[in-house]
Write an enzyme that holds these catalytic residues in place. Structure first.
Site, PDB file in Angstrom:
ATOM      1  N   TYR A 123       0.806  -1.219   0.000  1.00  0.00           N
ATOM      2  CA  TYR A 123       0.000   0.000   0.000  1.00  0.00           C
ATOM      3  C   TYR A 123       0.845   1.279   0.000  1.00  0.00           C
ATOM      4  CZ  TYR A 123      -4.378  -2.565   0.870  1.00  0.00           C
ATOM      5  OH  TYR A 123      -5.477  -3.389   0.775  1.00  0.00           O
ATOM      6  N   LYS A 170       1.966 -15.166   5.324  1.00  0.00           N
ATOM      7  CA  LYS A 170       2.015 -16.212   4.295  1.00  0.00           C
ATOM      8  C   LYS A 170       3.485 -16.469   3.968  1.00  0.00           C
ATOM      9  CE  LYS A 170      -0.248 -18.813   1.253  1.00  0.00           C
ATOM     10  NZ  LYS A 170      -1.104 -19.943   1.618  1.00  0.00           N
ATOM     11  N   ASP A 203      -4.690 -17.637   4.650  1.00  0.00           N
ATOM     12  CA  ASP A 203      -5.845 -18.351   4.095  1.00  0.00           C
ATOM     13  C   ASP A 203      -6.554 -19.166   5.188  1.00  0.00           C
ATOM     14  OD1 ASP A 203      -3.471 -19.743   4.101  1.00  0.00           O
ATOM     15  OD2 ASP A 203      -3.733 -20.689   2.150  1.00  0.00           O
ATOM     16  N   ASP A 227      -6.396  -5.360   6.034  1.00  0.00           N
ATOM     17  CA  ASP A 227      -7.495  -4.654   5.379  1.00  0.00           C
ATOM     18  C   ASP A 227      -8.610  -5.646   5.033  1.00  0.00           C
ATOM     19  OD1 ASP A 227      -8.962  -2.737   4.103  1.00  0.00           O
ATOM     20  OD2 ASP A 227      -7.646  -2.539   2.358  1.00  0.00           O
ATOM     21  N   ASP A 231     -12.573  -6.557   7.201  1.00  0.00           N
ATOM     22  CA  ASP A 231     -13.929  -6.533   6.635  1.00  0.00           C
ATOM     23  C   ASP A 231     -14.630  -7.856   6.945  1.00  0.00           C
ATOM     24  OD1 ASP A 231     -13.459  -4.022   5.445  1.00  0.00           O
ATOM     25  OD2 ASP A 231     -14.575  -4.582   3.632  1.00  0.00           O
TER      26      ASP A 231
END
Ligand code: ATP
Length: 338
Positions: A123, A170, A203, A227, A231
């Site tokens: 980002y 990850k 995951d 991020d 949600d």
């Protein structure tokens, strides 16, 4: 007297700001907290009317205020909040997800917080168009990883919950960047013997947030994973309309809902202002802690109790199964908090 810069933003933002300001004033008035609120232009509307999504005067107003309460902005988010996080070094994005009674949540015992690194990862705007292909730069440093890990462990201690920090990454695929992140978290974990530490691939975490969200306490992760997972956890706990957040640095802080500008429901008077009001609670808690001001803690508690008593009593907006408008809900909160 605390100076609060209030960014009304875009989409449902101005409706949320108008509704929440009254509730904030009511709670602060009742607790004896003086606030001076200044509206600050930023976002798509500012870009159109002033030629900049974050005019210099707005940046200065945010910098010089005691705290900033920000509604979502639209397409210019990268030039506003992503820029502000880096400019003010607001390195910790704290995103709690809690299932309150009366919410359409997956379970009624969800109480977790995502501590998201806020200044690095993909980002930072490091993208190159090579014509027919694109390259994005992912930055993960030891320094930023260690300081966000420390923030997560402090959060786990302060919450007095399950005292568990889960580092999400990850590193089996992104061996360099997530290797740095996971090793930094493990290093910091060794300083906190009283907090349980474990690791999970992103995951698996996405799956477990649906399968057994009640088991999480504090999740610490990199910017983009945080991020996305926030949600998901907000929805698991009842919906984005209830999800507040804080961007915290060593010297400044900006408080804003997890969700975006939700243009699809702008102007329908149905937006849930709880996300914004609960963000104001996080602002008051931060002022209470950093200024050692018990009145701010009292104002926060009045405000959050008012939201809880509304939803528990069935007085809710449409997104969480009720029929109140944005203003009706916020007025109810204001009168309970006063
Ligand atoms: P961004 O990428 O900027 O986060 P987004 O495209 O993911 O934005 P959001 O604006 O976050 O979308 O909202 C997703 C959906 O959730 C919206 O379409 C809206 O229906 C719903 N929503 C978000 N916030 C609220 C709210 N405060 N009240 C009611 N519904 C909301």
């Amino acid at each position: 007297m605390y100076s609060i810069s209030l960014v009304p933003g875009d989409g449902i933002g101005p409706e949320l700001a108008d509704a929440a300001e009254g509730a904030l004033r009511a709670a602060c008035g009742a607790a004896g907290v003086g606030i001076a609120v200044t509206r600050v232009a930023a976002g798509d509307a500012a870009l159109e009317s002033k030629g900049s999504a974050l005019p210099a005067s707005s940046l200065e107003a945010i910098r010089s205020s005691d705290a900033c309460l920000k509604a979502p902005v639209g397409e210019s988010a990268r030039d506003v909040i992503v820029f502000l996080r880096r400019e003010l070094d607001l390195y910790a994005n704290i995103r709690p997800a809690r299932s309150y009674p009366g919410m359409p949540a997956l379970r009624d015992d969800i109480d977790l917080v995502i501590v998201r690194e806020n200044t690095e990862d993909v980002y930072t705007g490091g993208e190159v168009d090579l014509g027919g292909a694109g390259v994005a730069l992912r930055t993960v440093s030891e320094r930023a990883s260690e300081r966000i890990a420390r923030c997560a462990f402090e959060e786990a201690r302060a919450r007095a919950g399950k005292a568990r920090v889960t580092c999400v990454h990850k590193s089996n695929v992104m061996r360099v960047t997530d290797g740095i992140f996971s090793r930094a978290c493990a290093r910091v974990a060794s300083e906190y013997a009283d907090v349980r530490f474990d690791e999970m691939y992103v995951d698996a975490c996405a799956m477990n947030l649906i399968r057994e969200p009640q088991k999480f306490d504090v999740i610490v992760t990199t910017n983009m994973f945080g991020d996305i997972l926030s949600d998901e956890s907000a929805q698991a706990a009842g919906g984005l309309g209830m999800a507040p957040a804080a961007n915290i640095g060593d010297k400044a802080a900006i408080f804003e809902p997890v969700h975006g500008a939700a243009f699809d429901i702008a102007g329908t008077r149905s937006a849930n202002p709880s996300s914004f009001i609960l963000s104001a609670c996080m602002m008051l808690d931060w002022l209470a802690r950093t200024r050692r001001d018990g009145r701010c803690a009292q104002a926060s508690s009045r405000l959050s109790s008012a939201v809880l008593s509304m939803v528990a009593g069935g007085a809710k907006t449409r997104d969480v199964g009720g029929g109140l408008t944005t203003a009706e809900f916020a007025d109810g909160v204001a009168s309970r908090a006063a």
